[in-house]
Design an enzyme around this catalytic site. Structure first.
Site, mmCIF file in Angstrom:
data_model
loop_
_atom_site.group_PDB
_atom_site.id
_atom_site.type_symbol
_atom_site.label_atom_id
_atom_site.label_comp_id
_atom_site.label_asym_id
_atom_site.label_seq_id
_atom_site.Cartn_x
_atom_site.Cartn_y
_atom_site.Cartn_z
ATOM 1 N N GLU A 55 0.828 -1.194 0.000
ATOM 2 C CA GLU A 55 0.000 0.000 0.000
ATOM 3 C C GLU A 55 0.875 1.261 0.000
ATOM 4 O O GLU A 55 1.850 1.359 0.750
ATOM 5 C CB GLU A 55 -0.874 -0.062 1.252
ATOM 6 C CG GLU A 55 -1.844 1.056 1.455
ATOM 7 C CD GLU A 55 -2.662 0.852 2.735
ATOM 8 O OE1 GLU A 55 -3.667 1.558 2.887
ATOM 9 O OE2 GLU A 55 -2.292 -0.012 3.566
ATOM 10 N N LYS A 124 -9.230 2.137 -2.365
ATOM 11 C CA LYS A 124 -9.494 1.435 -1.109
ATOM 12 C C LYS A 124 -10.937 1.680 -0.681
ATOM 13 O O LYS A 124 -11.445 2.801 -0.759
ATOM 14 C CB LYS A 124 -8.522 1.922 -0.042
ATOM 15 C CG LYS A 124 -8.545 1.166 1.269
ATOM 16 C CD LYS A 124 -7.394 1.636 2.156
ATOM 17 C CE LYS A 124 -7.329 0.882 3.471
ATOM 18 N NZ LYS A 124 -6.138 1.272 4.259
ATOM 19 N N CYS A 183 -5.514 -3.493 2.272
ATOM 20 C CA CYS A 183 -5.290 -3.510 3.717
ATOM 21 C C CYS A 183 -6.569 -3.690 4.539
ATOM 22 O O CYS A 183 -7.075 -4.790 4.673
ATOM 23 C CB CYS A 183 -4.537 -2.258 4.139
ATOM 24 S SG CYS A 183 -3.691 -2.458 5.733
ATOM 25 N N GLY A 372 -10.547 -60.575 12.044
ATOM 26 C CA GLY A 372 -9.503 -61.452 11.542
ATOM 27 C C GLY A 372 -8.163 -60.761 11.710
ATOM 28 O O GLY A 372 -7.940 -59.684 11.157
ATOM 29 N N SER A 374 -4.225 -60.777 11.110
ATOM 30 C CA SER A 374 -3.237 -61.414 10.230
ATOM 31 C C SER A 374 -1.800 -61.119 10.618
ATOM 32 O O SER A 374 -0.885 -61.782 10.134
ATOM 33 C CB SER A 374 -3.456 -60.929 8.793
ATOM 34 O OG SER A 374 -3.150 -59.540 8.692
ATOM 35 N N LEU A 377 -0.616 -54.603 8.855
ATOM 36 C CA LEU A 377 -0.925 -53.253 9.316
ATOM 37 C C LEU A 377 -2.416 -53.009 9.493
ATOM 38 O O LEU A 377 -2.860 -52.463 10.506
ATOM 39 C CB LEU A 377 -0.353 -52.225 8.328
ATOM 40 C CG LEU A 377 1.139 -51.934 8.394
ATOM 41 C CD1 LEU A 377 1.563 -51.100 7.195
ATOM 42 C CD2 LEU A 377 1.482 -51.205 9.683
ATOM 43 N N ASN A 458 -8.259 -66.370 -3.978
ATOM 44 C CA ASN A 458 -9.539 -65.869 -3.497
ATOM 45 C C ASN A 458 -10.319 -66.899 -2.690
ATOM 46 O O ASN A 458 -11.145 -66.543 -1.844
ATOM 47 C CB ASN A 458 -10.382 -65.374 -4.668
ATOM 48 C CG ASN A 458 -9.851 -64.058 -5.226
ATOM 49 O OD1 ASN A 458 -9.028 -63.406 -4.600
ATOM 50 N ND2 ASN A 458 -10.332 -63.673 -6.395
ATOM 51 N N TRP A 492 -8.030 -54.027 -4.454
ATOM 52 C CA TRP A 492 -7.151 -55.076 -3.931
ATOM 53 C C TRP A 492 -7.834 -55.766 -2.736
ATOM 54 O O TRP A 492 -7.415 -55.681 -1.595
ATOM 55 C CB TRP A 492 -5.797 -54.487 -3.547
ATOM 56 C CG TRP A 492 -4.740 -55.510 -3.273
ATOM 57 C CD1 TRP A 492 -4.176 -55.796 -2.073
ATOM 58 C CD2 TRP A 492 -4.108 -56.376 -4.213
ATOM 59 N NE1 TRP A 492 -3.239 -56.795 -2.201
ATOM 60 C CE2 TRP A 492 -3.174 -57.164 -3.515
ATOM 61 C CE3 TRP A 492 -4.245 -56.576 -5.585
ATOM 62 C CZ2 TRP A 492 -2.382 -58.122 -4.130
ATOM 63 C CZ3 TRP A 492 -3.451 -57.534 -6.205
ATOM 64 C CH2 TRP A 492 -2.532 -58.291 -5.479
ATOM 65 N N LYS A 619 -16.834 -53.183 -6.724
ATOM 66 C CA LYS A 619 -16.607 -53.569 -5.327
ATOM 67 C C LYS A 619 -16.956 -52.418 -4.389
ATOM 68 O O LYS A 619 -17.490 -52.627 -3.295
ATOM 69 C CB LYS A 619 -15.154 -53.984 -5.120
ATOM 70 C CG LYS A 619 -14.744 -55.226 -5.893
ATOM 71 C CD LYS A 619 -13.271 -55.549 -5.688
ATOM 72 C CE LYS A 619 -12.837 -56.739 -6.528
ATOM 73 N NZ LYS A 619 -11.395 -57.019 -6.414
#
Length: 668
Positions: A55, A124, A183, A372, A374, A377, A458, A492, A619
């Protein structure tokens, strides 16, 4: 990089902007003009499409009653002429702050210059007259001038003038609509930028002279970020710095550039040297969010009379395409880089998961969960959330039934980690080998068990789900799903196998983030349990459906088959969050991962991602309920609706000829 760009195109619709903080000498307009020109030249060298200055930078903001001196206004006008003349050969839009006399009053203005001509002057709107500010002593509000009335000319000199004097002009630069406020305009309840944005502005510029006091900087950053987020704009803020008078105030020199609420570039304050902050604003991202958020245009229709706003098409219309962009591309968009932010994110996700699961348990009057386990993660995270939920509800952890189901590819490492984790957490453990049932199934359907194909794999996944569902019936409980967002995106998962559950607790958490969530949980347990979690984190990701190597190690590694999850999560984020196409994602991915993957590798896995993402939608169309935790989600009831038979032809482009024979094949 050049080869990829030559074939696929470059970065398009990234709008390069610069926020400049020149050294100011109060009331020395000639010196100020020279300093401004030097920064303009630097911005032009960096190929910025525009540069915005603070400004009243031609005079200095702190001239006070000198603004009433006609000589200072004359010198400021001469400075504007000098800037216009000496930058006429540069291909850059220039926005400078200057006092402008018009119709017997003074206005605090932004002057837009290009190729030596004034394209518009924006006065302004709001003039502060409180606290340390007493601007009404000199300036008049600039909201009384219409953008549709260009009958009056504003003269800087007889050779340099404009008939565009209003706060309702929008500049179109290289196809991008740019609005300007000054401003104090930002600090009022309804800033001019709000209506400018709803009238079409995609980038807002703010010329400011904001002094610094304790706490103001952090508050200012929040205001800018919130305004950028609410208006879905890029916001470029440039504020006065070193050289302004320190009689009563001190100016720290702030340059802040945001995009849709996120600060993407900023300077170091309190610098005594001139500064220039340059970055690229992603215009496609802004346009996508505006299209996606329908209430944005609904609000614009109700609140803004677009007939009051006029778009000025600048001569500055070069196409927005370049070989590179001046901004970092985060290779892990789902994972905060900062440790504190990451911990905060993990805590928030955990609370969402616990709240979602708690509601489902209470609503179904269910006091038993079947999971389940395994040793991988996903099931580990699901188990940790289940334990935390039971603790919150005051339920006995014995109601969590963890089931290990060793199969034809289970390794000792994953099996032992699963068992030890359940023992450490004090839940009920059951173990059922699926090998006899699967071998009987192979015999029933006349499948050769030595053929390790999709049927071989599968059959095991479906057998496990079959057992979990029946155990849930047995204990009057429900099956807690473990599959994650990345697996859903790629398909997947075995249809009606691990694809199915009664509540999918990890359904909107990507694989790259799950690792950090499990790591975050480490700190919540003793050393024994933490060591188990650490080993699970370091175990290769695998469904373990193929027999192990001779030495007992995992043979089937998911990322060898479908590609690195860090790439797929990157592709997923940019596909869903911003609606990007193949070419743009490819260019961004190469910039983000060029030190780790070559262009052909990225291209190969990007094509894999799109082919799988399209072919596996069926899916996702019937996936179980699950809590949304982030902005990217694939629930068919919420964020993502897509036909299961849509064509991926135009999305998976590279390598199309090589893979066309596989496209009719759906992996289940």
């Amino acid at each position: 990089m050049d080869d990829i760009i030559k074939y696929f195109g470059a970065f398009e619709n990234y709008f390069r902007v610069a926020a400049a903080i020149p050294t100011v000498t109060v009331a020395d307009c000639y010196a100020n003009a020279n300093n401004i020109i030097k920064l303009i030249e630097k911005a032009a060298d960096k190929k910025a499409r525009l540069v915005v200055f603070p400004e009243l930078c031609t005079t200095g903001y702190t001239c006070a009653d000198l603004f009433l001196n006609s000589q200072l206004i004359k010198w400021s006008n001469e400075a504007i002429v000098e800037i216009a003349r000496r930058t006429a050969s540069l291909d850059i839009e220039i926005i400078i702050g200057a006092p402008v006399a018009h119709k017997g009053a003074l206005y605090n203005c932004a002057v837009a210059l290009y190729k030596g001509k004034i394209e518009a002057i924006i006065p302004k709107t709001y003039i502060p007259n409180y606290g340390e500010f007493y601007e009404r002593r000199w300036w008049s509000p600039g909201d009384k001038f219409s953008a549709t009335d260009d009958s009056d000319k504003v003269f800087i000199t007889d050779e340099l003038f404009t008939d565009k004097f209003s706060n309702k002009y929008i500049l179109n630069i290289s196809g991008v609509n740019v609005g300007i406020e000054i401003c104090e305009d930002l600090w009022v309840p309804i800033p001019p930028s709000t209506r400018l944005a709803m009238a079409g502005a995609e980038v807002i510029l703010n010329l400011s002279a904001s002094n610094d006091v304790i706490g103001k900087y952090n508050y200012l950053k929040k205001i800018i970020s919130v305004q950028s987020s609410k208006t879905i704009t890029g916001y470029v803020y440039a504020s006065a710095g070193f050289g302004e008078s320190s009689t009563d105030l001190v100016f720290d020199g702030k340059a802040i550039i945001t995009e849709n609420g996120c600060i993407i570039a900023q300077n170091e304050r309190w610098c005594t040297e001139p500064q220039l902050v340059v970055t690229d604003i992603d215009i496609n991202a802004i346009r996508y969010d505006r299209r996606h958020r329908k209430t944005y245009t609904d609000c614009a229709d109700k609140e803004v009379n677009t007939n009051q706003y006029v778009t000025i098409y600048s001569e500055n219309q070069a196409k927005l395409i370049s070989k590179d962009i001046l901004r970092a591309i985060d290779p892990m968009p789902f994972v905060p880089a900062d440790d504190n932010n990451r911990d905060e994110r993990c805590a928030e996700i955990t609370n969402i998961q616990i709240a979602g699961l708690s509601k489902r348990i209470v609503a179904t009057h269910c006091k038993n969960l079947v999971i389940g386990i395994s040793g991988g993660l996903d099931s580990t995270l699901a188990l940790l959330v289940a334990v935390a939920t039971f603790d919150k509800l005051g339920y006995n952890r014995n109601g969590i039934v963890g089931v290990t189901m060793p199969g034809l590819g289970t390794t000792d490492r994953t099996h032992d980690n699963a068992v030890k984790l359940m023992q450490c957490l004090g839940i009920t453990h059951r173990e059922i080998s699926i090998v006899p049932a699967v071998m009987q199934h192979f015999s029933d359907i006349k499948h050769n068990p030595n053929v390790h194909d999709v049927t071989y794999e599968n059959s095991q996944a479906r057998q496990r789900t079959y057992l979990l569902m029946d155990i849930a019936n047995q204990v009057n409980g429900m099956v807690l799903g473990t599959g994650d967002l990345s697996e859903l995106a790629l398909g997947w998962a075995t249809y009606n196998g691990d694809h199915m559950s009664m509540y999918g607790i990890n359904a909107s958490i990507p694989k790259t983030l799950i690792k950090y969530l499990v790591s975050w949980y480490e700190t919540k347990f003793d050393k024994t349990c933490a060591a188990i979690l650490k080993d699970i984190i370091n175990t290769p990701i695998s469904p373990e459906l193929i027999p192990a190597n001779a030495d007992g190690t995992i043979k089937q590694k998911t990322e060898d088959l479908v590609g690195p999850y860090e790439l797929h999560d990157f592709f997923l984020y940019h596909t869903l969050r911003f609606g990007r196409g193949h070419d743009e994602i490819l260019a961004l991915a190469y910039k983000a991962f060029k030190d780790k993957y070559d262009g052909n590798t990225i291209c190969h896995w990007l094509d894999t991602f799109f082919r799988r993402f399209f072919s596996q939608q069926f899916k996702r169309s019937c996936m179980p309920d699950g809590p949304k935790v982030g902005s990217v989600c694939l629930s068919p009831r919420g964020d993502w609706r897509m036909p299961s038979d849509a064509s991926s032809m135009n999305f998976a482009f590279a390598g199309m000829i090589d893979h066309v024979g596989e496209w009719g094949k759906i992996e289940i």
